[in-house]
Design a protein around this motif. Structure first.
Motif, PDB file in Angstrom:
ATOM      1  N   PHE A  73       3.716  -1.441   5.937  1.00  0.00           N
ATOM      2  CA  PHE A  73       3.099  -0.160   6.298  1.00  0.00           C
ATOM      3  C   PHE A  73       4.140   0.952   6.368  1.00  0.00           C
ATOM      4  O   PHE A  73       3.964   2.031   5.778  1.00  0.00           O
ATOM      5  CB  PHE A  73       2.385  -0.305   7.642  1.00  0.00           C
ATOM      6  CG  PHE A  73       1.655   0.941   8.077  1.00  0.00           C
ATOM      7  CD1 PHE A  73       0.337   1.151   7.698  1.00  0.00           C
ATOM      8  CD2 PHE A  73       2.281   1.894   8.863  1.00  0.00           C
ATOM      9  CE1 PHE A  73      -0.338   2.301   8.094  1.00  0.00           C
ATOM     10  CE2 PHE A  73       1.627   3.043   9.256  1.00  0.00           C
ATOM     11  CZ  PHE A  73       0.303   3.240   8.878  1.00  0.00           C
ATOM     12  N   SER A  74       5.229   0.697   7.073  1.00  0.00           N
ATOM     13  CA  SER A  74       6.214   1.760   7.308  1.00  0.00           C
ATOM     14  C   SER A  74       6.955   2.157   6.044  1.00  0.00           C
ATOM     15  O   SER A  74       7.207   3.344   5.801  1.00  0.00           O
ATOM     16  CB  SER A  74       7.206   1.326   8.389  1.00  0.00           C
ATOM     17  OG  SER A  74       7.887   0.155   7.997  1.00  0.00           O
ATOM     18  N   ALA A  78       6.734   5.969   4.048  1.00  0.00           N
ATOM     19  CA  ALA A  78       7.959   6.727   3.765  1.00  0.00           C
ATOM     20  C   ALA A  78       8.288   6.790   2.278  1.00  0.00           C
ATOM     21  O   ALA A  78       9.298   7.390   1.911  1.00  0.00           O
ATOM     22  CB  ALA A  78       9.133   6.108   4.513  1.00  0.00           C
ATOM     23  N   GLU A  79       7.463   6.179   1.426  1.00  0.00           N
ATOM     24  CA  GLU A  79       7.769   6.102  -0.004  1.00  0.00           C
ATOM     25  C   GLU A  79       7.691   7.480  -0.668  1.00  0.00           C
ATOM     26  O   GLU A  79       6.628   8.115  -0.674  1.00  0.00           O
ATOM     27  CB  GLU A  79       6.778   5.149  -0.688  1.00  0.00           C
ATOM     28  CG  GLU A  79       7.096   4.852  -2.125  1.00  0.00           C
ATOM     29  CD  GLU A  79       8.430   4.149  -2.285  1.00  0.00           C
ATOM     30  OE1 GLU A  79       9.324   4.776  -2.889  1.00  0.00           O
ATOM     31  OE2 GLU A  79       8.576   3.014  -1.807  1.00  0.00           O
ATOM     32  N   PRO A  80       8.790   7.988  -1.225  1.00  0.00           N
ATOM     33  CA  PRO A  80       8.767   9.332  -1.830  1.00  0.00           C
ATOM     34  C   PRO A  80       7.766   9.465  -2.971  1.00  0.00           C
ATOM     35  O   PRO A  80       7.118  10.508  -3.118  1.00  0.00           O
ATOM     36  CB  PRO A  80      10.209   9.503  -2.341  1.00  0.00           C
ATOM     37  CG  PRO A  80      11.022   8.550  -1.538  1.00  0.00           C
ATOM     38  CD  PRO A  80      10.129   7.397  -1.251  1.00  0.00           C
ATOM     39  N   THR A 116      -4.025   5.140   3.978  1.00  0.00           N
ATOM     40  CA  THR A 116      -4.881   4.129   3.368  1.00  0.00           C
ATOM     41  C   THR A 116      -4.060   3.197   2.487  1.00  0.00           C
ATOM     42  O   THR A 116      -4.211   1.966   2.535  1.00  0.00           O
ATOM     43  CB  THR A 116      -5.978   4.798   2.530  1.00  0.00           C
ATOM     44  OG1 THR A 116      -6.757   5.651   3.369  1.00  0.00           O
ATOM     45  CG2 THR A 116      -6.890   3.755   1.905  1.00  0.00           C
ATOM     46  N   VAL A 117      -3.183   3.780   1.664  1.00  0.00           N
ATOM     47  CA  VAL A 117      -2.322   2.959   0.814  1.00  0.00           C
ATOM     48  C   VAL A 117      -1.396   2.097   1.663  1.00  0.00           C
ATOM     49  O   VAL A 117      -1.177   0.915   1.358  1.00  0.00           O
ATOM     50  CB  VAL A 117      -1.510   3.853  -0.137  1.00  0.00           C
ATOM     51  CG1 VAL A 117      -0.504   3.023  -0.937  1.00  0.00           C
ATOM     52  CG2 VAL A 117      -2.432   4.607  -1.088  1.00  0.00           C
ATOM     53  N   ALA A 118      -0.866   2.663   2.734  1.00  0.00           N
ATOM     54  CA  ALA A 118       0.035   1.910   3.609  1.00  0.00           C
ATOM     55  C   ALA A 118      -0.681   0.734   4.269  1.00  0.00           C
ATOM     56  O   ALA A 118      -0.113  -0.361   4.398  1.00  0.00           O
ATOM     57  CB  ALA A 118       0.627   2.833   4.674  1.00  0.00           C
ATOM     58  N   PHE A 214      -8.193  -0.560  -1.463  1.00  0.00           N
ATOM     59  CA  PHE A 214      -8.300   0.230  -0.236  1.00  0.00           C
ATOM     60  C   PHE A 214      -8.581   1.701  -0.539  1.00  0.00           C
ATOM     61  O   PHE A 214      -9.391   2.334   0.146  1.00  0.00           O
ATOM     62  CB  PHE A 214      -7.018   0.092   0.604  1.00  0.00           C
ATOM     63  CG  PHE A 214      -6.993  -1.112   1.491  1.00  0.00           C
ATOM     64  CD1 PHE A 214      -7.079  -2.385   0.977  1.00  0.00           C
ATOM     65  CD2 PHE A 214      -6.877  -0.970   2.873  1.00  0.00           C
ATOM     66  CE1 PHE A 214      -7.057  -3.498   1.793  1.00  0.00           C
ATOM     67  CE2 PHE A 214      -6.856  -2.080   3.711  1.00  0.00           C
ATOM     68  CZ  PHE A 214      -6.941  -3.347   3.167  1.00  0.00           C
ATOM     69  N   VAL A 215      -7.932   2.242  -1.560  1.00  0.00           N
ATOM     70  CA  VAL A 215      -8.144   3.661  -1.881  1.00  0.00           C
ATOM     71  C   VAL A 215      -9.551   3.880  -2.434  1.00  0.00           C
ATOM     72  O   VAL A 215     -10.186   4.903  -2.139  1.00  0.00           O
ATOM     73  CB  VAL A 215      -7.082   4.147  -2.892  1.00  0.00           C
ATOM     74  CG1 VAL A 215      -7.422   5.554  -3.397  1.00  0.00           C
ATOM     75  CG2 VAL A 215      -5.718   4.155  -2.220  1.00  0.00           C
TER      76      VAL A 215
END
Length: 222
Positions: A73-74, A78-80, A116-118, A214-215
Motif C-alpha cells: 500500500f505505502s 508514493a509511486e511517482p 484504490t490502486v494502493a 479494483f479500479v
C-alpha cells in the motif's frame, strides 16, 4: 534524448521548445535515478529481504501479512508513475465532464484513484505472500486473476477501462518493484522447502493484476 532530439530535428524539423529546461531536467533525471539505484543497492533491497526473513523466522503469520499489505500500500501511494497517471486522469475526467472541473474535484478524483490502486496492490502482495507460504502454483492464480479482469471489463464503464489497465502497469515502477521483489525473495529464502528463484518471484505480477480489478470496481461505484 537522442531519440527525441533526432526526431525533433530530422522529422518534425522544428526548434526544441524550452531547450534549456529540457536539458536541465534530463540532467536531474539522470542524477536522481543514479542516486536512487545506489540507494536500492545499499538500503532497500537488504532491508526488505532481512525484514521478510525475520518475520518468517518469527512465525507470526498475521504480522507478516500486515507487513506485506502495508508495504504494498505505502510504496504504491508514493509511486511517482502512479501520481502522474492519476493527475492526468483527473484532468481528462474534468475535461470530459465526468467530474466537476475544479481543483478540489480533480484532487479528490486523483487521490481516490491512487488509494484504490494502493489497496489493490496491498491485497495482491498479501495473496502473493500466502502463495509463497502455501506453495501454490503461480500460473493458476494468474489465470484466475485475468479471468476476473476480463469479467470486470465487460461490466465496467468504458471511461474507466483504459485508466484501470494503465494503473496496473504503473504500479510496477521504481519504488514498488525493488521492495516487493526483496520481500518475495527474502521470504522464499527463509521458508524451508521454498526455492527463491521459483517461489520468490511473481509478486510483481499480482501487483499489476489486482489494481485493474479494483479500479474498474472504483469506476462502477463512481
Amino acid at each position: 534524448m537522442v531519440v527525441v532530439i533526432g526526431f525533433q530535428l530530422a522529422v518534425i524539423r522544428q526548434p526544441l521548445p524550452n531547450a534549456l529546461e529540457m536539458v536541465s531536467g534530463t540532467l536531474m533525471i539522470v542524477l536522481g535515478l543514479t542516486l536512487f539505484v545506489q540507494g536500492l543497492e545499499q538500503a532497500l533491497f537488504p532491508l526488505g529481504e532481512s525484514m521478510a526473513y525475520a518475520f518468517a523466522r518469527k512465525g507470526s503469520l498475521p504480522w507478516l501479512l500486515a507487513f506485506a499489505f502495508a508495504l504494498g500500500f505505502s510504496t504504491t501511494v508514493a509511486e511517482p508513475a502512479l501520481i502522474a497517471v492519476a493527475d492526468k486522469a483527473s484532468e481528462v475526467a474534468a475535461l470530459g465532464g465526468m467530474i466537476r472541473d475544479s481543483e478540489s474535484s480533480r484532487h479528490h478524483y486523483a487521490l481516490g484513484l491512487r488509494l484504490t490502486v494502493a489497496l489493490g496492490v496491498g491485497f495482491a502482495i498479501v495473496i502473493g505472500v500466502i502463495r509463497i507460504i502455501k506453495g501454490w502454483p503461480l500460473h493458476y492464480l494468474m489465470i484466475l486473476g485475468y479471468v476476473g479482469v476480463v469479467i470486470m471489463t465487460v461490466f465496467a464503464p468504458p471511461e474507466i477501462i483504459g485508466v484501470a489497465y494503465d494503473s496496473g502497469g504503473v504500479t510496477t515502477s521504481t519504488i514498488t518493484v525493488p521492495l516487493v521483489t526483496a520481500l518475495g525473495v527474502g521470504l522464499a529464502s527463509a521458508i524451508k522447502g521454498r526455492n527463491p528463484v521459483v517461489d520468490g518471484f511473481g509478486l510483481i505480477a499480482f501487483a499489476s493484476l489486482t489494481p485493474m480489478i479494483f479500479v474498474m470496481i472504483y469506476g462502477l461505484i463512481l
